[in-house]
Design a protein around this motif. Structure first.
Motif, PDB file in Angstrom:
ATOM      1  N   PHE A  13      25.695 -31.237 -13.237  1.00 35.34           N
ATOM      2  CA  PHE A  13      26.052 -30.634 -11.948  1.00 35.34           C
ATOM      3  C   PHE A  13      26.689 -29.260 -12.151  1.00 35.34           C
ATOM      4  O   PHE A  13      26.329 -28.286 -11.477  1.00 35.34           O
ATOM      5  N   GLY A  14      27.634 -29.175 -13.080  1.00 31.24           N
ATOM      6  CA  GLY A  14      28.275 -27.892 -13.344  1.00 31.24           C
ATOM      7  C   GLY A  14      27.296 -26.863 -13.880  1.00 31.24           C
ATOM      8  O   GLY A  14      27.274 -25.710 -13.432  1.00 31.24           O
ATOM      9  N   ILE A  15      26.469 -27.274 -14.831  1.00 29.35           N
ATOM     10  CA  ILE A  15      25.498 -26.355 -15.417  1.00 29.35           C
ATOM     11  C   ILE A  15      24.471 -25.925 -14.375  1.00 29.35           C
ATOM     12  O   ILE A  15      24.090 -24.749 -14.297  1.00 29.35           O
ATOM     13  N   GLY A  16      24.009 -26.864 -13.559  1.00 26.82           N
ATOM     14  CA  GLY A  16      23.041 -26.527 -12.521  1.00 26.82           C
ATOM     15  C   GLY A  16      23.598 -25.558 -11.499  1.00 26.82           C
ATOM     16  O   GLY A  16      22.900 -24.665 -11.015  1.00 26.82           O
ATOM     17  N   THR A  17      24.883 -25.709 -11.188  1.00 30.63           N
ATOM     18  CA  THR A  17      25.505 -24.802 -10.222  1.00 30.63           C
ATOM     19  C   THR A  17      25.509 -23.373 -10.734  1.00 30.63           C
ATOM     20  O   THR A  17      25.133 -22.435 -10.027  1.00 30.63           O
ATOM     21  N   THR A  18      25.937 -23.171 -11.980  1.00 26.43           N
ATOM     22  CA  THR A  18      25.997 -21.802 -12.502  1.00 26.43           C
ATOM     23  C   THR A  18      24.601 -21.209 -12.696  1.00 26.43           C
ATOM     24  O   THR A  18      24.414 -20.000 -12.571  1.00 26.43           O
ATOM     25  N   GLU A  19      23.614 -22.060 -12.977  1.00 27.70           N
ATOM     26  CA  GLU A  19      22.263 -21.533 -13.166  1.00 27.70           C
ATOM     27  C   GLU A  19      21.679 -21.025 -11.858  1.00 27.70           C
ATOM     28  O   GLU A  19      21.088 -19.944 -11.804  1.00 27.70           O
ATOM     29  N   PHE A  20      21.842 -21.787 -10.776  1.00 27.45           N
ATOM     30  CA  PHE A  20      21.148 -21.473  -9.535  1.00 27.45           C
ATOM     31  C   PHE A  20      21.974 -20.690  -8.528  1.00 27.45           C
ATOM     32  O   PHE A  20      21.421 -20.072  -7.628  1.00 27.45           O
ATOM     33  N   VAL A  21      23.305 -20.698  -8.635  1.00 25.45           N
ATOM     34  CA  VAL A  21      24.123 -20.048  -7.613  1.00 25.45           C
ATOM     35  C   VAL A  21      23.904 -18.545  -7.591  1.00 25.45           C
ATOM     36  O   VAL A  21      24.107 -17.891  -6.561  1.00 25.45           O
TER      37      VAL A  21
END
Length: 403
Positions: A13-21
């Motif tokens: 979740f954390g990694i996905g947030t920084t990738e797509f935000v």
């Protein structure tokens, strides 16, 4: 499903947030540093290239420690990268921060996928992988929209400080919930590298590059596309990303449900649909309603390919899957980098903000061709062995000796 999968999903979740935000913040970052939108797109490209390089590098370094310890180290690296991104004084330093954070991405998902698959029965492996990746998709429903909203109201730097805090939560989740596993013994780097001599492994990775690259060709520039072409306000981009994220969640769950039983048919259907929808997006992007519906479909069809492609790599690299799994995560991001770069080129050439959709359709169509070639090659290699087995006479029974 073991509770440890929840910890992996938290990290995802954390990694996905920084990738797509960054998708929803590109105009803000570009304005702050006084660079063009295509130039700001390098924040996507640079992150993706960092994943490509970091996936094998960090995985090889991780062979010296337990998988749990390595997952914790990777989350620490992720936190540091996001702090650098949030405090960057110039654009170049922000790129460096993104690259630092990205070094953790590929190895975390690669090692995490192997851990997830090892925690369940063989017939549930794709489902376990999908559950871990649910953290990545839920990030697009919750993390990315909230992060975009924070960035638009409190500044984009605040967004990445919040993301760093998410990394701390992920680190604590791994430390608390993932069971301690001993370092894998008996598998050497040479065995891990041997997986890349398997044509099917290489084809699966090429499908990953092209198929998911098709998604990112459109999504990288979704913010200017929706505001300049569809006519949405900048604040509406947050909710559009929520719709895209919901589509990703649905596609990921569908992929996990059917990949264990119908892996290749699932890839054929999802890649065919993705090609068609991306091509149509050049038209549907001009209307608010059809643009929103298309974003959902791109999320569904794009992420329906993730569990089957990851599982296919694990299946074909059985015996030494860790490096291949991590490199395939890098392949997802190589596709992201390629498509973001190509999308910036067509926009920079004056073809408009919808032009990247054609790039995406072409990439997805190429992935479909490779999927068909992979199935044909698989049938060609298995059929002769079956024929030989069918025509091999059974050994005659040896008569019992009489004494």
């Amino acid at each position: 499903m073991p509770l440890a999968l929840l910890a992996l999903a938290i990290g995802a979740f954390g990694i996905g947030t920084t990738e797509f935000v960054i998708m929803g913040l590109l105009p803000d970052v570009a304005a702050d540093f006084q660079v063009s939108i295509p130039a700001a797109g390098f924040l996507v490209t640079g992150y993706a290239l960092g994943v490509v390089l970091g996936a094998p590098l960090m995985t090889v370094l991780g062979t010296r420690v337990s998988r749990k310890r390595m997952l914790m180290i990777l989350m620490g690296l992720f936190i540091a990268g996001n702090v650098v991104t949030a405090t960057a004084p110039v654009f170049e330093v922000m790129v460096v921060g993104r690259v630092i954070a990205s070094l953790a991405h590929g190895a975390f998902f690669g090692i995490g996928a192997v851990v997830a698959a090892d925690l369940v029965a063989p017939q549930k492996k794709a489902g376990a992988i999908a559950l871990m990746f649910t953290g990545l998709t839920v990030a697009n429903v919750v993390g990315v929209p909230v992060g975009t909203s924070i960035g638009q109201h409190a500044g984009w730097r605040s967004t990445f400080l919040v993301v760093a805090a998410l990394g701390v939560v992920g680190l604590l989740g791994v430390a608390r919930l993932v069971p301690e596993q001993p370092r894998t013994e008996g598998v050497r780097l040479r065995q891990e590298l041997a997986a890349f001599r398997n044509v099917q492994v290489l084809l699966a990775m090429a499908m990953t590059v092209l198929g998911f690259g098709g998604v990112f060709a459109a999504i990288t520039y979704v913010s200017p596309m929706m505001t300049e072409v569809a006519g949405y306000s900048a604040s509406a981009v947050t909710w559009l990303l929520v719709l895209f994220g919901l589509g990703m969640v649905g596609g990921n769950l569908l992929g996990g449900r059917f990949a264990d039983r119908h892996l290749m048919p699932l890839l054929f259907v999802s890649l065919s649909g993705l090609t068609l929808v991306l091509a149509l997006f050049t038209l549907t992007a001009h209307n608010k309603i059809t643009a929103a519906v298309t974003l959902v479909l791109i999320g569904v069809l794009g992420f329906a390919t993730v569990p089957p492609l990851q599982k296919r790599v694990l299946d074909q690299a059985a015996g030494a899957p860790t490096l291949a799994s991590a490199v395939n995560i890098g392949a997802f991001n190589l596709g992201n980098a390629l498509s973001a770069w190509l999308g910036g080129l067509v926009i920079g050439a004056g073809l408009g903000y919808t032009a990247p959709n054609w790039v995406g359709a072409a990439l997805a169509a190429s992935a479909l061709v490779l999927a068909l070639a992979s199935r044909a090659l698989e049938r060609r290699t298995t059929t002769p062995s079956r024929l030989v087995a069918a025509h091999t006479p059974e050994p005659a029974a040896v008569p019992a000796s009489r004494s």
